[in-house]
Scaffold this motif. Structure first.
Motif, PDB file in Angstrom:
ATOM      1  N   HIS A 199      37.483  50.807  31.991  1.00 54.76           N
ATOM      2  CA  HIS A 199      37.360  50.357  30.607  1.00 54.76           C
ATOM      3  C   HIS A 199      38.255  49.139  30.399  1.00 54.76           C
ATOM      4  O   HIS A 199      39.478  49.246  30.401  1.00 54.76           O
ATOM      5  N   ARG A 200      37.628  47.981  30.272  1.00 59.96           N
ATOM      6  CA  ARG A 200      38.371  46.757  29.999  1.00 59.96           C
ATOM      7  C   ARG A 200      37.648  45.962  28.906  1.00 59.96           C
ATOM      8  O   ARG A 200      36.422  45.893  28.918  1.00 59.96           O
ATOM      9  N   ARG A 201      38.404  45.351  28.018  1.00 57.58           N
ATOM     10  CA  ARG A 201      37.816  44.550  26.956  1.00 57.58           C
ATOM     11  C   ARG A 201      37.068  43.345  27.555  1.00 57.58           C
ATOM     12  O   ARG A 201      37.614  42.629  28.400  1.00 57.58           O
ATOM     13  N   GLY A 202      35.811  43.154  27.157  1.00 61.15           N
ATOM     14  CA  GLY A 202      35.049  41.987  27.579  1.00 61.15           C
ATOM     15  C   GLY A 202      34.414  42.096  28.956  1.00 61.15           C
ATOM     16  O   GLY A 202      33.834  41.119  29.448  1.00 61.15           O
ATOM     17  N   LEU A 203      34.509  43.297  29.609  1.00 63.35           N
ATOM     18  CA  LEU A 203      33.982  43.408  30.966  1.00 63.35           C
ATOM     19  C   LEU A 203      32.451  43.310  30.986  1.00 63.35           C
ATOM     20  O   LEU A 203      31.865  42.706  31.896  1.00 63.35           O
ATOM     21  N   LYS A 257      37.386  41.941  38.417  1.00 58.71           N
ATOM     22  CA  LYS A 257      38.448  42.933  38.269  1.00 58.71           C
ATOM     23  C   LYS A 257      37.960  44.030  37.324  1.00 58.71           C
ATOM     24  O   LYS A 257      37.508  43.756  36.222  1.00 58.71           O
ATOM     25  N   GLY A 258      38.067  45.265  37.767  1.00 62.17           N
ATOM     26  CA  GLY A 258      37.593  46.388  36.952  1.00 62.17           C
ATOM     27  C   GLY A 258      36.317  46.998  37.481  1.00 62.17           C
ATOM     28  O   GLY A 258      35.977  48.132  37.124  1.00 62.17           O
ATOM     29  N   VAL A 259      35.571  46.294  38.351  1.00 64.13           N
ATOM     30  CA  VAL A 259      34.357  46.864  38.968  1.00 64.13           C
ATOM     31  C   VAL A 259      34.787  47.692  40.170  1.00 64.13           C
ATOM     32  O   VAL A 259      35.405  47.169  41.132  1.00 64.13           O
ATOM     33  N   LEU A 260      34.504  49.013  40.146  1.00 64.81           N
ATOM     34  CA  LEU A 260      34.966  49.919  41.190  1.00 64.81           C
ATOM     35  C   LEU A 260      33.912  50.146  42.262  1.00 64.81           C
ATOM     36  O   LEU A 260      34.230  50.261  43.447  1.00 64.81           O
ATOM     37  N   ARG A 261      32.626  50.238  41.837  1.00 63.10           N
ATOM     38  CA  ARG A 261      31.575  50.552  42.814  1.00 63.10           C
ATOM     39  C   ARG A 261      30.238  50.054  42.294  1.00 63.10           C
ATOM     40  O   ARG A 261      29.962  50.124  41.096  1.00 63.10           O
TER      41      ARG A 261
END
Length: 697
Positions: free
Chosen positions: A630-634, A687-691
C-alpha cells in the motif's frame, strides 16, 4: 334513419352519387358476410366496420378507402377470399382489405411474434397504398372505444400495443387528434385507477385556473387588437396521458397545472412572426424557450412557433402561434390530404418517405421481431435538426449520434464511416447530436461497421443496416475460415478442395440440405459442421484415403468475427495455442492446456492445433495479477509505466489482501509475448511491486 343511410348522407357531401352507392354496396356485402356474428356488447358485428367507415368519413377519405373499411374484417373473420372481393369491388379495394387483414394459418411461438409478423405485412401493404394505415388506425380507434366487456388481460395487451405502436404511428403521420385519443384511452385501459385520480385532480384544478386563464386570454386578445392583428386566441386543455408522462419524469401535478397554454391562430405566415413580437412585448420570454417549427417543420410535418413567457405573478405561459391551415395539418396530419386536397401534399410526401423507410428496414431485418423493435425505436416524438456540410437539413430522433446521421444520409456512407466532424471539430462517433450543428462524416473505402456501434445508435435504420453488414461480414469471414479448415482436413486425407469433383460436392450439399458450397464452408467456419467429417464425406468415392501429417493451422489475427479469443486464458502471439470449434460462434482460440477445454483437447473433431502466422496483426488482451504494497500513488505509477511501453490498460481493479498489501488486476493490450515481457520488466522495477503473474485461467 339507419346507420348506413346516416353514413351515406355524410359522404354525399363530398362524393359522387355513384361512389356513395358503391360504399352502400360494400356495407350490404359486409352485413351478409358477417351475418350471425356479434360483438361482445351483443351488437351485430357489422356495426364495427360501419363505425370505422364513419371515422374515415370524418377525414373525407375517398370511396375506395370507405369500402375497404366496410370490408376490412371479411377476409380474416368470414373465410371469403381476396379474389372474391377483387371480383366484386375491384383490385384497389381488395388490396386495401388484404393489407389490413392479419396473417392467417400461422403458428407463432409467441403473441409478440404474431404482432411483429402482422405489422410487417401491414408495412408492406402501406408501401403500396398509404390508405392502409388510415383504415387500420380507424379500426384500432373504434376497438379502443369499445374495450368494455373484454377480459382484462386482453384489454391490457391491446392497450399496450396501442401505446407502443399505434399512438406513435399516428404522431409520426401528424394525426394529433387520433394520437391524443389513443393515448388517453390506452392509459385508462392500462392504469384505470391512476387515470381516474388524475382526471379528478384536473377537474378540481380547472375551477381555480379558469379566472386566471380568462384574464391571460383577454390580455393577449387586447394586445393583438391594438397592433391591428386579427387572431383567434384559445386555451389548450392538457390530456391525461401527457400529464401522467410528465409526472413520471418527476414533475409535480401542481407544477404541470401551473403552466398555462394558449394557441394563437392567424391568417398568414408573416403574421405569425408579427404576433410573436407582440406577445413578447406583453410578457417577458423565457430565454432558450423559442422554437421555430415553421422554418424547420417537425418530421411529421407539424409547423408552429413555440415560446414560453413569464406572465403576471411569475405564471409561466406557453404560446403556440400558427396559421389556420397549419392548425388543420397539426390535427389531421396525413388525413388533411383528403380533407383539403392541396393542403396535405407535403404531409403525404413525408408519410411516403417514412413508409419507404419502413420497407427498407423490413428488407434488411433478420426476423419480424427485429423489424418491429427497429420500428419502435424509430417512432420518437422529439427530433433534432442537423445540417450537412452543403446545408441540407436532416431530421433525427433526439439522442441520435453521428453514426445514425451517416446512415440517414446514405447506407454506404454509414457502412464506410470512420470518423466525424461536428461544427468542423473532430468528435466521437458516439456523441449525441444537438439541434443546429453541422455534421460531416469521414469515410474510407475499405471501412466496415463496428459491432460496438450497436451500443449507441438509436435509429432503426442504422441498427438494421449495421446488423445486416455484420452478418454479411461474418459470413465472408466464416466462409474463408471454413475453407482453411476444410482444406486442412482434406490435406490430412491426401487431397485438396480443388480436387473434389462436382458430383460428390453436390451429393454432400443435398445430404446436408444446403444450396451452395459457400453455405457449407460457412457452416464449417461457424463450427456448426465438423471439417474432418465433411472431408471424409467428400472423399468417400476416392477409396480409403491415407492420412497425411500436416502442420498446425496458422492464424494472423485478422480473421475478424469468425474467430475469437478465450477470455478465460487470453492467448497472445507467441503462446502455444489450440482452436476449439463452437457451434454458431466459429473458432475460439485457447492456450494449449487451458483447463476450460480439457475435455475437448483430445477430440480432433472439436479441437485442432493452431500456430501464429509470422505477420500477426492487432492487439491482444492479457491479464496480470500484481501483488503490491500500500503506497500513495502506486496505481497511477502502474498506469503510467504501462503507457510508457506502448501498451494500454483496458481494465483495472484492486483487492485488499491485508493491512499492508493488496492485489491489482490489470487487463492490458499487447502485440505479443515480447511486448508483454517489456511491460512486466517495466513494472517489476517499481518500488512497492512485490510479485507479477500472468493469469491463464
Amino acid at each position: 334513419m339507419s346507420g348506413i343511410e346516416q353514413l351515406a348522407a355524410k359522404v354525399a357531401t363530398y362524393l359522387e352519387p355513384e361512389q356513395v352507392n358503391q360504399v352502400r354496396r360494400a356495407y350490404f356485402y359486409a352485413e351478409q358476410a358477417h351475418d350471425g356474428q356479434f360483438r361482445r356488447s351483443g351488437e351485430a358485428y357489422v356495426t364495427h366496420p360501419l363505425a370505422v367507415a364513419g371515422i374515415l368519413a370524418d377525414m373525407r377519405l375517398d370511396h375506395h378507402g370507405l369500402m375497404a373499411a366496410m370490408l376490412h374484417d371479411v377476409i380474416e373473420d368470414t373465410g371469403i377470399a381476396k379474389e372474391a372481393i377483387c371480383e366484386q369491388f375491384g383490385e384497389a379495394v381488395a388490396e386495401l382489405v388484404d393489407g389490413v387483414s392479419k396473417l392467417s394459418q400461422m403458428d407463432p411461438r409467441s403473441k409478440a411474434e404474431a404482432q411483429a409478423k402482422n405489422f410487417q405485412k401491414m408495412a408492406l401493404a402501406m408501401s403500396r397504398d398509404i390508405r392502409v394505415i388510415l383504415v387500420k388506425l380507424a379500426d384500432r380507434l373504434h376497438n379502443m372505444r369499445t374495450l368494455k366487456g373484454m377480459p382484462q388481460e386482453k384489454v391490457r395487451r391491446i392497450a399496450r400495443e396501442t401505446l407502443e405502436i399505434y399512438a406513435p404511428i399516428a404522431n409520426r403521420l401528424g394525426m394529433h387528434s387520433i394520437r391524443v385519443e389513443f393515448e388517453d384511452l390506452g392509459f385508462a385501459a392500462m392504469h384505470p385507477l391512476r387515470a381516474a385520480r388524475i382526471r379528478s385532480a384536473v377537474a378540481r384544478a380547472r375551477g381555480k385556473r379558469e379566472a386566471r386563464a380568462t384574464q391571460i386570454e383577454q390580455a393577449l386578445n387586447a394586445c393583438l387588437a391594438r397592433k391591428g392583428l386579427t387572431a383567434v386566441v384559445s386555451g389548450r386543455e392538457k390530456h391525461l396521458y401527457s400529464i401522467y408522462k410528465k409526472m413520471r419524469r418527476k414533475r409535480s401535478f401542481t407544477e404541470i397545472m401551473d403552466l398555462y397554454t394558449f394557441r394563437i391562430l392567424v391568417d398568414k405566415v408573416d403574421t405569425c412572426y408579427r404576433a410573436l413580437g407582440v406577445v413578447h412585448s406583453l410578457y417577458k420570454p423565457l430565454p432558450g424557450s423559442f422554437r421555430d417549427y415553421i422554418a424547420i417543420p417537425k418530421a411529421n410535418g407539424y409547423q408552429s412557433l413555440h415560446t414560453t413567457l413569464f406572465g403576471g405573478h411569475g405564471v409561466p405561459i406557453e404560446i403556440q402561434i400558427r396559421t389556420h391551415e397549419m392548425e388543420v395539418l397539426a390535427r389531421s396530419g396525413i388525413a388533411a390530404n383528403w380533407l383539403y386536397q392541396s393542403a396535405g401534399d407535403g404531409q403525404h410526401a413525408r408519410a411516403r418517405r417514412w413508409v419507404n423507410g419502413l420497407l427498407e428496414l423490413q428488407q434488411r431485418a433478420g426476423n419480424p421481431l427485429e423489424f418491429i423493435e427497429s420500428v419502435k425505436s424509430d417512432l420518437f416524438p422529439d427530433e433534432v435538426y442537423l445540417f450537412t456540410p452543403k446545408g441540407r437539413i436532416m431530421e433525427l430522433p433526439r439522442g441520435a449520434t453521428a453514426v445514425d446521421f451517416a446512415y440517414a444520409v446514405h447506407t454506404d456512407v454509414g457502412n464506410r464511416c470512420i470518423a466525424c466532424r461536428i461544427n468542423r471539430q473532430l468528435a466521437p462517433l458516439s456523441q449525441p447530436l444537438e439541434s443546429g450543428v453541422t455534421v460531416e462524416i469521414v469515410t474510407a473505402p475499405n471501412a466496415a461497421p463496428n459491432p460496438n456501434w450497436l451500443n449507441f445508435v438509436i435509429t432503426g435504420k442504422a441498427r438494421t443496416h449495421i446488423r445486416h453488414a455484420l452478418k454479411q461480414q461474418r459470413r465472408g469471414e466464416s466462409v474463408r475460415l471454413g475453407q482453411q479448415l476444410l482444406d486442412k482436413a482434406l490435406g490430412s486425407l491426401g487431397c485438396g478442395l480443388t480436387q473434389i469433383a462436382p458430383a460428390p460436392m453436390q451429393a454432400a450439399l443435398a445430404e446436408y440440405q444446403l444450396k451452395t458450397q459457400e453455405d457449407l464452408l460457412e457452416e464449417i467456419g461457424l463450427g456448426s459442421r465438423m471439417a474432418y467429417l465433411v472431408a471424409r464425406r467428400l472423399t468417400e468415392t476416392l477409396g480409403e484415403p491415407l492420412p497425411v501429417s500436416q502442420g498446425p493451422l496458422a492464424i494472423c489475427g485478422a480473421e475478424g468475427l469468425a474467430l475469437s479469443y478465450g477470455k478465460c486464458c487470453t492467448p497472445i502471439p507467441g503462446d502455444a495455442i489450440v482452436g476449439c470449434l463452437s457451434a454458431g460462434k466459429g473458432m475460439v482460440v485457447h492456450l494449449d492446456g487451458c483447463k476450460n477445454i480439457a475435455e475437448l483437447a483430445h477430440n480432433p473433431e472439436k479441437c485442432l492445433p493452431l500456430s501464429w502466422a509470422k505477420n500477426v496483426k492487432g492487439e491482444f488482451n492479457v491479464e496480470l495479477r500484481i501483488t503490491l504494497e500500500h503506497r500513495r500513488g502506486l496505481i497511477a505509477l502502474l498506469a503510467s509505466s504501462v503507457n510508457a511501453v506502448d501498451a494500454n490498460i483496458e481494465k483495472i481493479s484492486l483487492d485488499e489482501r491485508d493491512g499492508r498489501t493488496g492485489i491489482a488486476h490489470l487487463l492490458i493490450s499487447v502485440t505479443d509475448r515480447v511486448h508483454l515481457a517489456r511491460v512486466i520488466k517495466r513494472l517489476r522495477i517499481l518500488k512497492g511491486v512485490l510479485r507479477i503473474t500472468r493469469q491463464k485461467g
